[in-house]
Design an enzyme around this catalytic site. Structure first.
Site, PDB file in Angstrom:
ATOM      1  N   GLU A 268     -29.482 -63.384 -89.782  1.00  0.00           N
ATOM      2  CA  GLU A 268     -30.156 -64.596 -90.286  1.00  0.00           C
ATOM      3  C   GLU A 268     -31.342 -64.114 -91.098  1.00  0.00           C
ATOM      4  O   GLU A 268     -32.417 -63.851 -90.553  1.00  0.00           O
ATOM      5  CB  GLU A 268     -30.621 -65.475 -89.120  1.00  0.00           C
ATOM      6  CG  GLU A 268     -29.503 -65.991 -88.223  1.00  0.00           C
ATOM      7  CD  GLU A 268     -28.695 -67.115 -88.857  1.00  0.00           C
ATOM      8  OE1 GLU A 268     -29.048 -67.580 -89.951  1.00  0.00           O
ATOM      9  OE2 GLU A 268     -27.690 -67.512 -88.239  1.00  0.00           O
ATOM     10  N   CYS A 302     -37.825 -70.029 -92.995  1.00  0.00           N
ATOM     11  CA  CYS A 302     -36.721 -69.440 -93.770  1.00  0.00           C
ATOM     12  C   CYS A 302     -36.122 -70.492 -94.684  1.00  0.00           C
ATOM     13  O   CYS A 302     -35.573 -70.174 -95.738  1.00  0.00           O
ATOM     14  CB  CYS A 302     -35.672 -68.866 -92.834  1.00  0.00           C
ATOM     15  SG  CYS A 302     -35.217 -70.007 -91.534  1.00  0.00           S
TER      16      CYS A 302
HETATM   17  P1  NAD Z   1     -39.264 -58.724 -90.616  1.00  0.00           P
HETATM   18  O1  NAD Z   1     -37.976 -58.346 -91.255  1.00  0.00           O
HETATM   19  O2  NAD Z   1     -40.488 -58.027 -91.056  1.00  0.00           O
HETATM   20  O3  NAD Z   1     -39.176 -58.515 -89.019  1.00  0.00           O
HETATM   21  C1  NAD Z   1     -38.206 -59.175 -88.236  1.00  0.00           C
HETATM   22  C2  NAD Z   1     -37.883 -58.365 -87.002  1.00  0.00           C
HETATM   23  O4  NAD Z   1     -37.147 -57.193 -87.382  1.00  0.00           O
HETATM   24  C3  NAD Z   1     -39.106 -57.849 -86.227  1.00  0.00           C
HETATM   25  O5  NAD Z   1     -38.845 -57.960 -84.849  1.00  0.00           O
HETATM   26  C4  NAD Z   1     -39.185 -56.380 -86.650  1.00  0.00           C
HETATM   27  O6  NAD Z   1     -39.809 -55.550 -85.698  1.00  0.00           O
HETATM   28  C5  NAD Z   1     -37.723 -56.023 -86.794  1.00  0.00           C
HETATM   29  N1  NAD Z   1     -37.404 -54.918 -87.705  1.00  0.00           N
HETATM   30  C6  NAD Z   1     -37.994 -54.597 -88.883  1.00  0.00           C
HETATM   31  N2  NAD Z   1     -37.348 -53.559 -89.464  1.00  0.00           N
HETATM   32  C7  NAD Z   1     -36.322 -53.217 -88.645  1.00  0.00           C
HETATM   33  C8  NAD Z   1     -35.279 -52.242 -88.701  1.00  0.00           C
HETATM   34  N3  NAD Z   1     -35.176 -51.393 -89.719  1.00  0.00           N
HETATM   35  N4  NAD Z   1     -34.385 -52.194 -87.681  1.00  0.00           N
HETATM   36  C9  NAD Z   1     -34.459 -53.066 -86.648  1.00  0.00           C
HETATM   37  N5  NAD Z   1     -35.438 -54.010 -86.537  1.00  0.00           N
HETATM   38  C10 NAD Z   1     -36.345 -54.087 -87.531  1.00  0.00           C
HETATM   39  O7  NAD Z   1     -39.421 -60.316 -90.827  1.00  0.00           O
HETATM   40  P2  NAD Z   1     -40.669 -61.276 -90.539  1.00  0.00           P
HETATM   41  O8  NAD Z   1     -41.749 -61.022 -91.523  1.00  0.00           O
HETATM   42  O9  NAD Z   1     -41.010 -61.256 -89.082  1.00  0.00           O
HETATM   43  O10 NAD Z   1     -40.021 -62.722 -90.822  1.00  0.00           O
HETATM   44  C11 NAD Z   1     -39.921 -63.315 -92.091  1.00  0.00           C
HETATM   45  C12 NAD Z   1     -38.532 -63.181 -92.682  1.00  0.00           C
HETATM   46  O11 NAD Z   1     -37.561 -63.667 -91.764  1.00  0.00           O
HETATM   47  C13 NAD Z   1     -38.340 -64.003 -93.930  1.00  0.00           C
HETATM   48  O12 NAD Z   1     -37.587 -63.255 -94.859  1.00  0.00           O
HETATM   49  C14 NAD Z   1     -37.559 -65.216 -93.458  1.00  0.00           C
HETATM   50  O13 NAD Z   1     -36.803 -65.874 -94.454  1.00  0.00           O
HETATM   51  C15 NAD Z   1     -36.684 -64.586 -92.427  1.00  0.00           C
HETATM   52  N6  NAD Z   1     -36.184 -65.563 -91.458  1.00  0.00           N
HETATM   53  C16 NAD Z   1     -34.877 -65.961 -91.570  1.00  0.00           C
HETATM   54  C17 NAD Z   1     -34.382 -66.921 -90.698  1.00  0.00           C
HETATM   55  C18 NAD Z   1     -32.964 -67.407 -90.821  1.00  0.00           C
HETATM   56  O14 NAD Z   1     -32.505 -68.065 -89.899  1.00  0.00           O
HETATM   57  N7  NAD Z   1     -32.249 -67.119 -91.885  1.00  0.00           N
HETATM   58  C19 NAD Z   1     -35.200 -67.460 -89.697  1.00  0.00           C
HETATM   59  C20 NAD Z   1     -36.519 -67.020 -89.603  1.00  0.00           C
HETATM   60  C21 NAD Z   1     -36.999 -66.072 -90.500  1.00  0.00           C
END
Ligand code: NAD
Length: 514
Positions: A268, A302
């Site tokens: 997601e 999102c």
């Molecule tokens: P992020 O990608 O920085 O972090 C999300 C999670 O991923 C955190 O728990 C982080 O520790 C982990 N993470 C980061 N790199 C990783 C890797 N290489 N391997 C495994 N885990 C890793 O995102 P954010 O800033 O917390 O959230 C914002 C983003 O999330 C936006 O792009 C938003 O659109 C998206 N989002 C999407 C949905 C959806 O349902 N499509 C819902 C909520 C947020």
């Protein structure tokens, strides 16, 4: 800022000295063995909590507990697992206000939106309880005499849930409540920016499990750590399914690792959501939907509306009305009643917003209103901004990127077919909407030649999905579907059974093998 909500929830007991535990399985409660980090409130930048990162080495021990828990949970009848989720929902109802306060403190959501997020958790519990009695497969006619064929859905195994900061409770709940009724233990790795939300949810679930001795405690587990831990989880064979919510960059990394071991990932990821406003639209209706979709949650959903694709004949008047409406939006502390736009999550987010606005100007954009930092009447230390409206060409490269902040690009179109092309020309494919009074436009928008997004709404904004529908998006959004409809199947494995109740052994396709 009051942390009494944590006391009421019992979360303040989940620490040793000033450091919160990072490994919590119900049986094991331990400090992380990695480097120390602090999580801050976006409201005023104050330090809310300190943790040590849980390490990949600690994951090995947790994995063993999860595997043991799975062996038990998979044999517990699904309606009993539904009972677990029903009680978790009741517990969340009881502490709805306190849970919402933790969301406001850590994610900066205004109180009504934080309450709405807890309500999603409660609603998905109700949905999952019903589902726990409907985990059914098909009965299929066999081509062989004296044979019967059927499909069954069985528990899959431990599921890892990696979450983003902006829906710190709902995303876990969508996955965990369904995963639990499907018979899967759930390991949550929350965003480093919202770890207390994870502890609050853990506490709620463990309160319930304490009264259900047949349920292994580790079925609701949490590990708090950074990207290294996330990468170790993605690589771990323990998890047949890794459900990851966050940026597209993160999703690409997780998808590659999980695919490398032939596991499944449910992704997601980022969106770049658009609304088409037709010259036939009810503009009063559209205006309200646009402002909520674009400026709500300070542009940090999102599904936030990022591109407004407007018929050229109505664009000037619409932008004028929008700018007026934006001018009256109250920006400020999310825990002060009446404020509608809370803070950005942190300084990095503010800097990325400013950089995007600078780039937009360089690419020919005109800032109609907003974008500036608000410093008066807001808590010092937080990053508050006025939501921005930018008029720009649809093919300016910045318009095709997701900037996770309240910037709405206004684009124009001449024909409805062109509007759909503009809507679909970005790499992301999460949410989309059209405002129109034309049945032909509405149907075309939802048809195979219409929006290519996972969500395509008519006369509703892009944000705020109901839990009953499958939620997710196409293309760079990752293709995953969570929450309602048949999303439960993600958390199960399908087995096809053929039974021979006759006295012969006929082979399929009439093959003779003698
Ligand atoms: P992020 O990608 O920085 O972090 C999300 C999670 O991923 C955190 O728990 C982080 O520790 C982990 N993470 C980061 N790199 C990783 C890797 N290489 N391997 C495994 N885990 C890793 O995102 P954010 O800033 O917390 O959230 C914002 C983003 O999330 C936006 O792009 C938003 O659109 C998206 N989002 C999407 C949905 C959806 O349902 N499509 C819902 C909520 C947020």
């Amino acid at each position: 800022m009051s942390l009494t909500c944590l006391e009421t929830l019992g979360v303040n007991t989940l620490k040793q000295g000033d450091t919160f535990y990072s490994v919590l399985t119900g049986n094991t409660v331990a400090l992380g063995e990695g480097s120390t980090f602090s999580a801050h409130s976006p409201i005023d930048g104050a330090t809310l909590s300190t943790f040590n990162n849980a390490t990949p080495a600690q994951l090995d021990k947790v994995n063993a507990e999860l595997k043991d828990a799975f062996k038990v949970l998979r044999t517990i009848p699904a309606p009993r697992r539904g009972e677990l989720v029903r009680r978790i929902g009741d517990e969340a109802r009881k502490y709805k206000n306190e849970l919402a306060q933790v969301i406001s403190l850590e994610a900066g959501k205004i109180v009504p939106e934080a309450l709405g997020e807890v309500q999603e958790w409660i609603d998905v519990c109700d949905f999952a309880v019903g589902q726990s009695r409907m985990l059914h497969g098909l009965s299929i006619v066999s081509e062989r005499p004296g044979h019967r064929m059927m499909e069954q859905w069985h528990p899959l195994g431990p599921v890892a849930v990696i979450t983003a900061f902006n829906f710190p409770m709902a995303v876990w709940a969508w996955n965990a409540m369904l995963g639990l009724v499907c018979g899967d233990p759930i390991l949550l790795k929350p965003s480093e920016k919202a770890p207390l939300c994870a502890l609050a949810m853990y506490q709620i679930a463990q309160n319930v499990i304490a009264d259900m001795p047949d349920i292994p405690k580790a079925v609701v587990s949490v590990m708090i750590g950074d990207r290294d831990l996330g990468e170790a989880i993605a690589a771990s064979e323990t998890f047949p399914l890794v459900s990851a919510t966050g940026s597209t960059v993160m999703g690409r990394a997780v998808a590659k690792t999980v695919a490398g071991r032939l596991g499944r990932s449910l992704l997601e990821l980022g969106g770049n959501n658009a609304m088409i406003v037709s010259d036939t639209a009810d503009l009063d209706l559209a205006l309200r939907a646009i402002v909520f979709s674009a400026a709500g949650t300070a542009g940090q959903r999102c599904t936030t509306l990022r591109r407004l694709i407007t018929h050229e004949s109505i664009v000037d008047g619409l932008v004028e009305r929008l700018a007026k409406s934006y001018g009256s939006l109250r920006v400020g502390s999310p825990i002060v009643e009446g404020n509608l736009v809370g803070p950005l999550i942190d300084e990095g987010s503010f800097n990325r917003m400013q950089a995007a606005l600078d780039t937009a100007k360089k690419q020919g954009g005109e800032i109609v209103c907003g974008g500036e930092r608000v410093t008066e009447g807001v808590p010092a230390g937080g990053f508050y901004v006025r939501p921005a409206i930018v008029r720009i060409a649809h093919d300016a490269p910045i318009v095709h990127e997701e900037t996770f902040a309240p910037i709405m690009y206004v684009l124009t179109y001449k024909t409805f077919e062109e509007a759909i092309e503009i809507q679909n020309e970005v790499p992301q494919g999460l949410s989309s909407a059209v405002f129109t009074e034309s049945m032909r436009e509405a149907e075309l928008f939802m048809s195979p030649a219409g929006s290519d997004c996972g969500i395509a709404n008519v006369n509703i904004g892009t944000s705020g999905a109901e839990i009953g529908g499958a939620f997710g998006g196409e293309k760079e959004t990752g293709g995953g579907r969570e929450s309602g409809s048949d999303a439960w199947r993600n958390y199960m494995r399908r087995t096809t059974n053929t039974v021979n109740y006759g006295g012969d052994l006929p082979l399929a396709q009439g093959i003779v093998f003698e």
